[in-house]
Write a protein that holds these residues in place. Structure first.
Motif, mmCIF file in Angstrom:
data_model
loop_
_atom_site.group_PDB
_atom_site.id
_atom_site.type_symbol
_atom_site.label_atom_id
_atom_site.label_comp_id
_atom_site.label_asym_id
_atom_site.label_seq_id
_atom_site.Cartn_x
_atom_site.Cartn_y
_atom_site.Cartn_z
ATOM 1 N N TRP A 510 0.854 -1.196 0.000
ATOM 2 C CA TRP A 510 0.000 0.000 0.000
ATOM 3 C C TRP A 510 0.884 1.238 0.000
ATOM 4 O O TRP A 510 1.575 1.484 0.951
ATOM 5 N N VAL A 511 0.917 2.029 -1.039
ATOM 6 C CA VAL A 511 0.105 2.055 -2.227
ATOM 7 C C VAL A 511 1.025 2.507 -3.353
ATOM 8 O O VAL A 511 2.150 2.920 -3.106
ATOM 9 N N PHE A 512 0.550 2.516 -4.583
ATOM 10 C CA PHE A 512 1.378 2.798 -5.740
ATOM 11 C C PHE A 512 1.928 4.226 -5.754
ATOM 12 O O PHE A 512 3.127 4.436 -5.912
ATOM 13 N N ALA A 513 1.063 5.225 -5.603
ATOM 14 C CA ALA A 513 1.508 6.621 -5.732
ATOM 15 C C ALA A 513 0.762 7.510 -4.740
ATOM 16 O O ALA A 513 -0.370 7.222 -4.359
ATOM 17 N N ASP A 514 1.428 8.589 -4.341
ATOM 18 C CA ASP A 514 0.783 9.585 -3.479
ATOM 19 C C ASP A 514 -0.446 10.159 -4.191
ATOM 20 O O ASP A 514 -0.390 10.533 -5.366
ATOM 21 N N ALA A 533 -3.106 10.670 2.427
ATOM 22 C CA ALA A 533 -2.897 10.182 1.068
ATOM 23 C C ALA A 533 -1.455 10.160 0.567
ATOM 24 O O ALA A 533 -1.236 9.734 -0.552
ATOM 25 N N PRO A 534 -0.444 10.600 1.343
ATOM 26 C CA PRO A 534 0.922 10.576 0.796
ATOM 27 C C PRO A 534 1.649 9.271 1.115
ATOM 28 O O PRO A 534 2.677 9.261 1.774
ATOM 29 N N ASP A 535 1.107 8.158 0.664
ATOM 30 C CA ASP A 535 1.639 6.857 1.080
ATOM 31 C C ASP A 535 2.083 6.002 -0.097
ATOM 32 O O ASP A 535 1.978 4.778 -0.073
#
Length: 941
Positions: A510-514, A533-535
């Protein structure tokens, strides 16, 4: 962002051209009324969007009629209200519940009379009402991520303009839809964000085609007609996709509206991500040998099985998912995407050696699955429901919509019924009701239906589950990637632990892009809603973080076993094949030898490429590189593995000489020799003048307090400071040796036992400190720090592992070489106004030499000690950082270290993520000879 003309963009565009060719050969736009026709009223994607008339009744620009591109999300065009899914619980946020009103006029030719016309929406958020020429097209559709359609033939004015009116309510009138979709951990948008088109069909046509092509060539399909046909034949002809060569035809008489057809095609190749072979199946409805309707489907032959207490099998091979979760998202357009967006994402996943992707947390665009089919990715396709599910009214409808739209894609091998509680178990039966292939249905984070998908568990967790169980497991979310932690950090520990259990089926990061969106209400600022969301492994515009290369390394299907490379290396390397389906025959290994002349130049001494032998999946064999003894005089060897299509899988580089041998050649300073060293001791300070240099040492704490070159003060000072343990200087003494060197000796209470400064007559400065002779202490890091003001730094060049920084639990993905980067203050996942990679600050591994470039000149460090790290300043934390991603860091600006600290993830500290996240316990015995830190420090112009 990739630049036009770059290799990456050229590859992207080449794949896109191929994709457009394949897509347009499978969906016809011909004038023949017996063929399937699709006429777009919107753009085919966001890059070809068509302007419609638009007005929103709340938020920004409420009540103002204007133009808006379709497809799009209206927030990105200055309308309505931005909301993140958690805003419904935040009394300080305004929850936008606006409606969008769309109008569009389109022509309907007279030639369509007598045919059936359907109006199709690929996706609109969230409740959608449609009127054609002032009349309702059908009942309200509820659900923001699904295809829906209306039969509008009787509403049309043929040969005239027709008016389409659409009202889209951002929030649903159905409470379960809002709970499933609108109160989720992602951005909440509004609008018609996927294409809108007309399907022009003959009176008798296919309502649905559902295929089940098996890996062995057996074929079955269910074809549903829109109306009864008295007699007639259903024919299926299979073609090679590229050559259009026919591979046979199946026929069955038509007796019912639902037609079952079965048979076998000989000589087909099965589909898998390593060899994504596709075919074109042309379905024809005939009556008295006359074609009534014809439609093509791109299909792949493959068989999916869930074997209890064993694993997920595709084509008889047990699958290890190397996957990632992917949101349909782009900063400038929200969830309205282009084909280039889809393709870029998939190519980046393939570049990381991933073979799977989970749709989070809703079904994807049609085009994304087309590309997964053709480029090769396993897909877990998910019906929405973040942590709450649809009711039993809406649930069956959206499950049907998902299965009908996506079931023919060979890439789709599993259905996800919601996420983390986002389900009603009563709705599960509808998956297999509609799915002819009866794919496994899973519940992400549950142990249910024969698989265990638990999320974010601590390392070594579980009783009779995960690595300690007998149920096939593949966590559908793990290694949460908030900021710079949680993806590469700990992955090697987890992956080793997974692979020791024969029922492991891999997992999904988790996860592909911010997911940082452009705020048109904030002058274009990128917003990731704090730490929600910055993950991502990548930044919002697909900037590559360090974990990108860690994953690429660990998940490379070609692995080189650990080996020591030195002057005695004989060229023998053990190669392991970690593919599922493919031999390494036709794969290649490229080798090259390099010599570093100085910080500005490097020579390639020799290179070559060998073809790998027929190493089968799971096998390991030795290969020999054709190297000479002269090659082994190089500084490092680089090895690059390529797949059978010539794509790079990973590049490893290893130093050949150790740090001591390298330093003997590299540490020549070029400073003119000086014959005299002037020493003056006053007020517990030792003043030394050597050549053009002057130094001042404190005789109480042993630290360097002042550096002067040619009469000008430099800012390097205030060290060494021991970091990692409590230790203080107990005694300082100095002397001059027979060669005119001034030696200052420090004795400490703990670590190190002793250190020394040596000032040479030519002005070079040498530092040495005993190795870590400690016993019993638990350490995060250990070494020495020095001071240098950050604001005076321009950049750094170094010889060692790079170019990205490392953590103790993320050291894969950096390789030996000569590296350079300019100063930056990138805060991964936060400083979106200036994301520069690789980050400047942080730990760097395996230092041989380093040159700090400053406004005052260059400070050069040459290490004579193996396995050392250096640190350049402490990375700043986002104000939204959780404790897990605030790693322990040593005080000081520039550090040289035996050991460095790990980093955790959003939910927990590094100690929960595996052995390399734990503190290290120091051990020693009297008489141990530990590696000392040895540094030659010079001050260059």
């Amino acid at each position: 962002m990739m630049c036009e003309g770059s290799p990456e963009m050229n590859k992207l565009l080449s794949c896109l051209i191929i994709y457009f060719f394949l897509f347009n050969t499978s969906i016809g736009y011909a004038q023949n009324s017996n063929l399937y026709q699709r006429i777009y009223l919107s753009g085919k994607d966001v890059s070809t969007a068509v302007d419609w008339d638009f007005m929103v009744d709340g938020g920004r620009r409420a009540g103002e009629w204007a133009k808006i591109p379709v497809p799009s999300n209206w927030e990105l065009h200055g309308f309505g209200t931005y909301n993140y899914g958690h805003d419904h619980n935040n009394k300080d946020r305004v929850l936008g519940k606006e409606r969008g009103f769309y109008k569009y006029e389109f022509d309907v030719p007279d030639s369509w009379k007598g045919q059936m016309v359907k109006l199709v929406f690929e996706g609109a958020m969230t409740d959608t009402e449609v009127r054609v020429n002032g009349k309702s097209a059908g009942e309200l559709f509820q659900g923001g991520f699904y295809r829906f359609s209306f039969e509008i033939s009787k509403l049309l004015n043929f040969g005239q303009k027709n008016r389409l009116e659409v009202v889209v309510a951002k929030h649903s009138a159905n409470a379960s839809v809002n709970r499933a979709e609108r109160e989720a951990d992602y951005w909440i948008f509004g609008g018609i964000y996927r294409p809108v088109y007309l399907e022009v069909l003959p009176k008798i046509h296919f309502e649905r085609i559902a295929v089940n092509p098996h890996a062995d060539g057996k074929f079955e399909a269910i074809v549903l007609l829109n109306d009864y046909l008295n007699g007639g034949v259903l024919e299926v002809e299979l073609f090679e996709l590229e050559s259009k060569k026919t591979l046979g035809t199946l026929q069955v008489p038509v007796k019912e509206k639902e037609i079952n057809i079965q048979g076998e095609f000989v000589g087909i190749q099965s589909w898998n991500p390593e060899s994504p072979k596709l075919y074109e199946a042309v379905f024809r409805l005939k009556d008295n040998k006359q074609a009534l309707f014809e439609k093509s489907e791109r299909i792949g032959f493959r068989t999916v099985e869930l074997r209890e207490q064993d694993g997920i099998y595709v084509n008889g091979k047990r699958v290890i998912f190397k996957g990632v979760n992917r949101h349909s998202f782009y900063p400038n357009s929200g969830r309205a995407l282009s084909d280039v967006n889809h393709l870029e994402d998939i190519l980046l996943m393939k570049e990381m050696n991933m073979n799977a992707v989970r749709m989070s947390h809703y079904p994807p665009d049609e085009r994304f699955l087309d590309l997964c089919d053709s480029l090769g990715l396993f897909v877990l396709n998910e019906v929405a429901g973040w942590q709450q599910g649809y009711d039993t009214l809406i649930g069956p409808k959206v499950i049907k919509a998902t299965v009908w739209k996506d079931a023919n894609h060979p890439s789709v091998i599993i259905w996800d019924h919601g996420n983390e509680g986002g389900w009603d178990f009563q709705n599960e039966k509808w998956f297999h009701h509609y799915d002819i292939q009866k794919r496994p249905v899973i519940y992400p984070w549950l142990i249910r239906n024969g698989v265990d998908t638990h999320h974010y568990f601590h390392y070594n967790a579980g009783v009779q589950r995960l690595t300690h169980g007998q149920t096939p497991f593949f966590p559908t979310e793990f290694m949460h990637g908030l900021y710079d932690g949680g993806h590469g950090a700990g992955l090697e520990d987890y992956w080793r632990d997974f692979m020791r259990n024969p029922v492991s089926s891999g997992g999904f990061l988790w996860v592909f892009a911010d997911e940082a969106v452009v705020r048109t209400d904030r002058d274009g600022q990128l917003d990731a809603d704090g730490n929600h969301a910055p993950d991502g492994i990548l930044g919002p515009y697909k900037e590559k973080e360090g974990s990108f290369y860690t994953i690429k390394n660990i998940w490379s299907p070609i692995q080189i076993s650990p080996l020591v490379i030195n002057r005695h290396f004989d060229g023998n390397i053990w190669i392991e094949n970690q593919y599922i389906y493919s031999s390494l025959k036709n794969c290649q290994l490229e080798w090259s030898f390099h010599q570093i002349r100085d910080f500005d130049s490097m020579d390639k001494l020799d290179e070559g490429k060998i073809s790998l032998p027929d190493i089968l999946p799971g096998e390991k064999k030795m290969v020999k590189l054709p190297i000479s003894t002269q090659n082994m005089q190089a500084d490092f060897i680089k090895l690059t593995a390529y797949d059978r299509n010539g794509n790079e899988l990973y590049s490893w580089s290893r130093a050949i000489p150790d740090a001591t041998a390298f330093a003997a050649r590299f540490k020549s300073t070029g400073i003119p020799k000086a014959d005299m060293t002037v020493v003056n001791e006053k007020n517990d300070r030792l003043h030394i003048k050597a050549g053009k240099m002057e130094f001042e040492f404190d005789l109480i704490d042993g630290q360097l307090k002042r550096v002067v070159k040619n009469g000008k003060d430099l800012s390097f000072k205030d060290g060494p400071i021991p970091v990692g343990v409590a230790s203080h200087v107990e005694k300082v003494k100095w002397e001059m040796d027979n060669e005119g060197n001034i030696i200052i000796r420090n004795q400490y209470s703990s670590f190190p036992k002793n250190s020394l400064w040596k000032v040479k007559p030519d002005g070079a400065l040498y530092f040495e400190a005993d190795g870590p002779l400690l016993n019993g202490q638990l350490l995060d890091y250990l070494g020495f720090s020095f001071g240098y003001p950050e604001e005076k730094v321009i950049g750094v060049k170094w010889i060692g592992n790079g170019p990205y920084r490392v953590w103790r639990n993320r050291q894969k993905g950096v390789e030996f070489g000569l590296w350079e980067k300019a100063y930056n203050n990138t805060i991964t996942g936060y400083s979106y106004d200036n994301l520069v990679y690789p980050e400047f600050k942080g730990y760097h591994a395996n230092i041989y030499a380093m040159q700090l470039i400053t406004e005052e000149g260059k400070i050069q460090f040459v290490s004579e000690s193996p396995g050392m790290y250096f640190k350049l300043y402490n990375p700043e934390n986002s104000p939204f950082a959780t404790n897990g991603v605030r790693p322990e860091m040593p005080l000081g600006d520039i550090s040289f270290l035996h050991q460095i600290s790990p980093i955790g993830n959003k939910f927990a500290g590094p100690e929960t993520m595996g052995p390399t996240g734990n503190k290290i316990r120091a051990i020693s015995h009297s008489g141990d000879q530990a590696f000392a830190i040895k540094l030659l420090i010079t001050f260059e112009d």
